[in-house]
Scaffold this active site. Sequence first.
Site, mmCIF file in Angstrom:
data_model
loop_
_atom_site.group_PDB
_atom_site.id
_atom_site.type_symbol
_atom_site.label_atom_id
_atom_site.label_comp_id
_atom_site.label_asym_id
_atom_site.label_seq_id
_atom_site.Cartn_x
_atom_site.Cartn_y
_atom_site.Cartn_z
ATOM 1 N N HIS A 137 4.184 -46.578 73.303
ATOM 2 C CA HIS A 137 5.481 -47.258 73.357
ATOM 3 C C HIS A 137 5.332 -48.773 73.556
ATOM 4 C CE1 HIS A 137 5.074 -46.637 77.840
ATOM 5 N NE2 HIS A 137 5.652 -47.834 77.851
ATOM 6 N N ASP A 179 1.823 -40.231 73.863
ATOM 7 C CA ASP A 179 2.092 -41.652 74.119
ATOM 8 C C ASP A 179 0.808 -42.447 74.333
ATOM 9 O OD1 ASP A 179 3.825 -43.824 74.274
ATOM 10 O OD2 ASP A 179 3.939 -43.729 76.463
ATOM 11 N N SER A 221 2.578 -50.568 81.830
ATOM 12 C CA SER A 221 2.283 -49.492 80.886
ATOM 13 C C SER A 221 1.001 -49.768 80.112
ATOM 14 C CB SER A 221 3.435 -49.331 79.900
ATOM 15 O OG SER A 221 4.569 -48.786 80.515
ATOM 16 N N LEU A 268 7.623 -19.490 74.575
ATOM 17 C CA LEU A 268 7.498 -19.190 76.007
ATOM 18 C C LEU A 268 8.852 -19.299 76.687
ATOM 19 C CD1 LEU A 268 4.285 -21.316 76.685
ATOM 20 C CD2 LEU A 268 4.400 -18.841 76.286
#
Length: 346
Positions: free
Chosen positions: A86, A118, A196, A255
């Site tokens: 990102h 990511d 980040s 699931l």
Amino acid sequence: MSLDTSGPSSVVLDSQRERMFNELAEEFNAFDRLGSLVRRVSQLVKPSVIHIEAHKTEDSQSYDEAGSGVIVMTSKGESWVLTNRHVIQGASPRQIMLRSASGREFYPTKVLSDASTDVAMLKIDQPDLPVARMANSDSVEIGDFVIAIGSPFGLSHSVTFGILSAKGRRDLSLGTQKIDLQDFFQTDAAINPGNSGGPLLNLRGEVIGLNTAIASSSGGSEGIGFAIPINMVMQVADQLASYGRLRRGYLGVTLDPDFTTADLAAAGYDFLPSGALVKNVRPGSPAASAHLQRGDIIVEFNGRRVESDDHLVAQVGLTPIGQNTAMIIYRDGKRYRTDVSLTDLQ
């Protein structure tokens, strides 16, 4: 009236204060060793941390986004900067400016990324910049001291300190960013926008995670940050470098996301700590070939205990394609072992 001289004399008070200062100095010396360790780790790792500025255009508007990265070496001996997708998404290599701790600026020669985790990689041609040292993130424990280095609010190479608060955080809603394969570390080391992609370190100076997100009502640090374990990051990075994408494992089951330990106990499996309930098996899938059935409870995959449906999804997604992988399941009160060979989700 006479002056009361029965109280402690100034000489006695000075002596007591001197003793307390000496005791405080002894305690500080022990604590300062920790501070010295943090300083040394920061100085050692900073040259391997990269400040990132990505120039992006969205809805006819241009803007710059700051982030961080850390230099690693792949199994092929190539230098790459690891960061979050990102941070650089929507920018071309010539729109991604990288700055070292010494102030040198350069651009990546190649960009690879994976949306499901990511994770992104930026190839660089800067052989003199040192690569970071990786830890085994499986050995990290809750309560360990950690250090985060990054560019919060664009302030490059900032250092924060804290502990590892939790492991195995999954099913997180991280704004508009959808991350399918989650297995986050949680830390209270201050992480803000711009951190980040930067490294989360242990006190040996080794990278244990890639700082990725925060949980915040204000947009700033509130003591809840998340990092991708470095073992998971490097699995993705090796595949990106080898194949240009993550070859995500496909099992072929649906699931039950609402299955809990209470359901295990109700079904007579109160001796099991956790598991994932199979709701459906797709015909022709690897799961069908492994003879899985509706109602099976998968409790172990590839030698690791299955903690929940999200945990199993993350494990399957990162398991090498074509590898013979063992599973332990419970069916009708009995324990079974079966092997499965995953295919590529794509």
